[in-house]
Design a protein around this motif. Structure first.
Motif, PDB file in Angstrom:
ATOM      1  N   TRP A   1       0.817  -1.215   0.000  1.00 41.96           N
ATOM      2  CA  TRP A   1       0.000   0.000   0.000  1.00 41.96           C
ATOM      3  C   TRP A   1       0.843   1.253   0.000  1.00 41.96           C
ATOM      4  O   TRP A   1       0.314   2.369  -0.065  1.00 41.96           O
ATOM      5  CB  TRP A   1      -0.935   0.018   1.213  1.00 41.96           C
ATOM      6  N   SER A   2       2.151   1.118   0.079  1.00 38.11           N
ATOM      7  CA  SER A   2       3.028   2.283   0.232  1.00 38.11           C
ATOM      8  C   SER A   2       3.001   3.232  -0.956  1.00 38.11           C
ATOM      9  O   SER A   2       3.435   4.381  -0.834  1.00 38.11           O
ATOM     10  CB  SER A   2       4.456   1.829   0.504  1.00 38.11           C
ATOM     11  N   VAL A   3       2.482   2.798  -2.098  1.00 44.68           N
ATOM     12  CA  VAL A   3       2.370   3.712  -3.241  1.00 44.68           C
ATOM     13  C   VAL A   3       1.443   4.875  -2.908  1.00 44.68           C
ATOM     14  O   VAL A   3       1.552   5.955  -3.499  1.00 44.68           O
ATOM     15  CB  VAL A   3       1.910   2.960  -4.509  1.00 44.68           C
ATOM     16  N   ALA A   4       0.574   4.693  -1.941  1.00 44.93           N
ATOM     17  CA  ALA A   4      -0.345   5.764  -1.544  1.00 44.93           C
ATOM     18  C   ALA A   4       0.368   6.902  -0.821  1.00 44.93           C
ATOM     19  O   ALA A   4      -0.138   8.025  -0.804  1.00 44.93           O
ATOM     20  CB  ALA A   4      -1.452   5.202  -0.656  1.00 44.93           C
ATOM     21  N   LEU A   5       1.537   6.633  -0.245  1.00 40.03           N
ATOM     22  CA  LEU A   5       2.233   7.680   0.503  1.00 40.03           C
ATOM     23  C   LEU A   5       2.608   8.872  -0.379  1.00 40.03           C
ATOM     24  O   LEU A   5       2.338  10.012  -0.002  1.00 40.03           O
ATOM     25  CB  LEU A   5       3.461   7.096   1.204  1.00 40.03           C
ATOM     26  N   PRO A   6       3.222   8.704  -1.537  1.00 33.16           N
ATOM     27  CA  PRO A   6       3.461   9.874  -2.381  1.00 33.16           C
ATOM     28  C   PRO A   6       2.244  10.252  -3.229  1.00 33.16           C
ATOM     29  O   PRO A   6       2.098  11.406  -3.636  1.00 33.16           O
ATOM     30  CB  PRO A   6       4.638   9.456  -3.267  1.00 33.16           C
ATOM     31  N   ALA A   7       1.359   9.293  -3.495  1.00 30.38           N
ATOM     32  CA  ALA A   7       0.231   9.552  -4.394  1.00 30.38           C
ATOM     33  C   ALA A   7      -0.817  10.464  -3.763  1.00 30.38           C
ATOM     34  O   ALA A   7      -1.332  11.374  -4.438  1.00 30.38           O
ATOM     35  CB  ALA A   7      -0.414   8.241  -4.823  1.00 30.38           C
ATOM     36  N   VAL A   8      -1.135  10.272  -2.512  1.00 24.31           N
ATOM     37  CA  VAL A   8      -2.196  11.066  -1.871  1.00 24.31           C
ATOM     38  C   VAL A   8      -1.841  12.549  -1.812  1.00 24.31           C
ATOM     39  O   VAL A   8      -2.650  13.391  -2.232  1.00 24.31           O
ATOM     40  CB  VAL A   8      -2.558  10.487  -0.488  1.00 24.31           C
ATOM     41  N   PRO A   9      -0.658  12.935  -1.330  1.00 23.06           N
ATOM     42  CA  PRO A   9      -0.358  14.372  -1.353  1.00 23.06           C
ATOM     43  C   PRO A   9      -0.252  14.932  -2.766  1.00 23.06           C
ATOM     44  O   PRO A   9      -0.608  16.086  -2.995  1.00 23.06           O
ATOM     45  CB  PRO A   9       0.968  14.494  -0.603  1.00 23.06           C
ATOM     46  N   TRP A  10       0.212  14.123  -3.709  1.00 19.96           N
ATOM     47  CA  TRP A  10       0.288  14.554  -5.103  1.00 19.96           C
ATOM     48  C   TRP A  10      -1.113  14.873  -5.634  1.00 19.96           C
ATOM     49  O   TRP A  10      -1.346  15.927  -6.224  1.00 19.96           O
ATOM     50  CB  TRP A  10       0.961  13.472  -5.947  1.00 19.96           C
ATOM     51  N   PHE A  11      -2.061  13.957  -5.406  1.00 21.14           N
ATOM     52  CA  PHE A  11      -3.448  14.176  -5.851  1.00 21.14           C
ATOM     53  C   PHE A  11      -4.071  15.376  -5.163  1.00 21.14           C
ATOM     54  O   PHE A  11      -4.779  16.167  -5.800  1.00 21.14           O
ATOM     55  CB  PHE A  11      -4.314  12.934  -5.589  1.00 21.14           C
ATOM     56  N   LEU A  12      -3.851  15.507  -3.867  1.00 23.51           N
ATOM     57  CA  LEU A  12      -4.433  16.639  -3.143  1.00 23.51           C
ATOM     58  C   LEU A  12      -3.907  17.976  -3.667  1.00 23.51           C
ATOM     59  O   LEU A  12      -4.689  18.919  -3.842  1.00 23.51           O
ATOM     60  CB  LEU A  12      -4.146  16.514  -1.644  1.00 23.51           C
ATOM     61  N   LEU A  13      -2.623  18.046  -3.931  1.00 26.67           N
ATOM     62  CA  LEU A  13      -2.073  19.294  -4.447  1.00 26.67           C
ATOM     63  C   LEU A  13      -2.590  19.594  -5.850  1.00 26.67           C
ATOM     64  O   LEU A  13      -2.862  20.747  -6.183  1.00 26.67           O
ATOM     65  CB  LEU A  13      -0.549  19.257  -4.434  1.00 26.67           C
ATOM     66  N   MET A  14      -2.761  18.581  -6.666  1.00 25.28           N
ATOM     67  CA  MET A  14      -3.317  18.798  -8.010  1.00 25.28           C
ATOM     68  C   MET A  14      -4.767  19.273  -7.923  1.00 25.28           C
ATOM     69  O   MET A  14      -5.197  20.132  -8.694  1.00 25.28           O
ATOM     70  CB  MET A  14      -3.237  17.520  -8.850  1.00 25.28           C
ATOM     71  N   ALA A  15      -5.526  18.735  -6.969  1.00 22.74           N
ATOM     72  CA  ALA A  15      -6.912  19.169  -6.798  1.00 22.74           C
ATOM     73  C   ALA A  15      -6.975  20.611  -6.313  1.00 22.74           C
ATOM     74  O   ALA A  15      -7.802  21.404  -6.792  1.00 22.74           O
ATOM     75  CB  ALA A  15      -7.627  18.246  -5.819  1.00 22.74           C
ATOM     76  N   VAL A  16      -6.106  20.971  -5.387  1.00 22.52           N
ATOM     77  CA  VAL A  16      -6.079  22.350  -4.885  1.00 22.52           C
ATOM     78  C   VAL A  16      -5.652  23.307  -5.996  1.00 22.52           C
ATOM     79  O   VAL A  16      -6.164  24.426  -6.098  1.00 22.52           O
ATOM     80  CB  VAL A  16      -5.142  22.458  -3.660  1.00 22.52           C
ATOM     81  N   ALA A  17      -4.739  22.881  -6.840  1.00 26.68           N
ATOM     82  CA  ALA A  17      -4.248  23.740  -7.928  1.00 26.68           C
ATOM     83  C   ALA A  17      -5.320  24.018  -8.969  1.00 26.68           C
ATOM     84  O   ALA A  17      -5.248  25.024  -9.681  1.00 26.68           O
ATOM     85  CB  ALA A  17      -3.040  23.100  -8.597  1.00 26.68           C
TER      86      ALA A  17
END
Length: 145
Positions: A82-98
């Motif tokens: 499940w560790s792929v979620a560690l960089p993926a979640v903040p990446w997705f959140l920042l893209m959504a905020v952008a």
């Protein structure tokens, strides 16, 4: 008389303590989260790069390459599927905020920027493929099991 010196075998190495191993895994996970945020910022900055007045897709290439590297790093350091979620979640959140317009009207990722849209799709697909590969991978066998 022999010219080769007597070589003694090194003592067997002990496995690392559970506390040290857990601390290194947590530190690796934190590095993966911070790196996910930093690469997302870099990709957003590169999504507006122009050459001769035309947008170039350098951020798409950076998104794919960085997301592959981050997924691999997270899996190697944390050691969980499940560790792929560690960089993926903040990446997705920042893209959504952008992609959300602020009260002042500022927007980091406009809908008319084809590079930004392709970057989001390519980055998301990269995380999805890397996560799928890690889920389907055969777990490594440990010595002594």
């Amino acid at each position: 008389m022999s010219v080769v010196s007597d070589q003694t075998s090194p003592p067997p190495q002990r496995p690392p303590s559970r506390l040290l191993d857990g601390g290194l895994r947590v530190a690796g996970g934190l590095v993966a989260v911070v790196a996910g945020l930093l690469t997302a910022v870099l990709e957003l900055l590169l999504s507006t790069v122009r050459v001769g007045g035309q947008l170039i897709g350098v951020s798409v290439l950076v998104a794919v390459g960085a997301n592959i590297a981050l997924s691999w790093f997270a899996h190697q350091t944390v050691g969980r599927r499940w560790s792929v979620a560690l960089p993926a979640v903040p990446w997705f959140l920042l893209m959504a905020v952008a992609a959300v317009r602020t009260a002042e009207g500022d927007l980091l990722l406009a809908g008319d920027n084809w590079v930004g849209l392709v970057m989001i799709v390519a980055g998301a697909m990269t995380f999805a493929v890397m996560g799928f590969r890690q889920i389907l991978a055969v777990p490594p066998t440990r010595i002594g099991d």
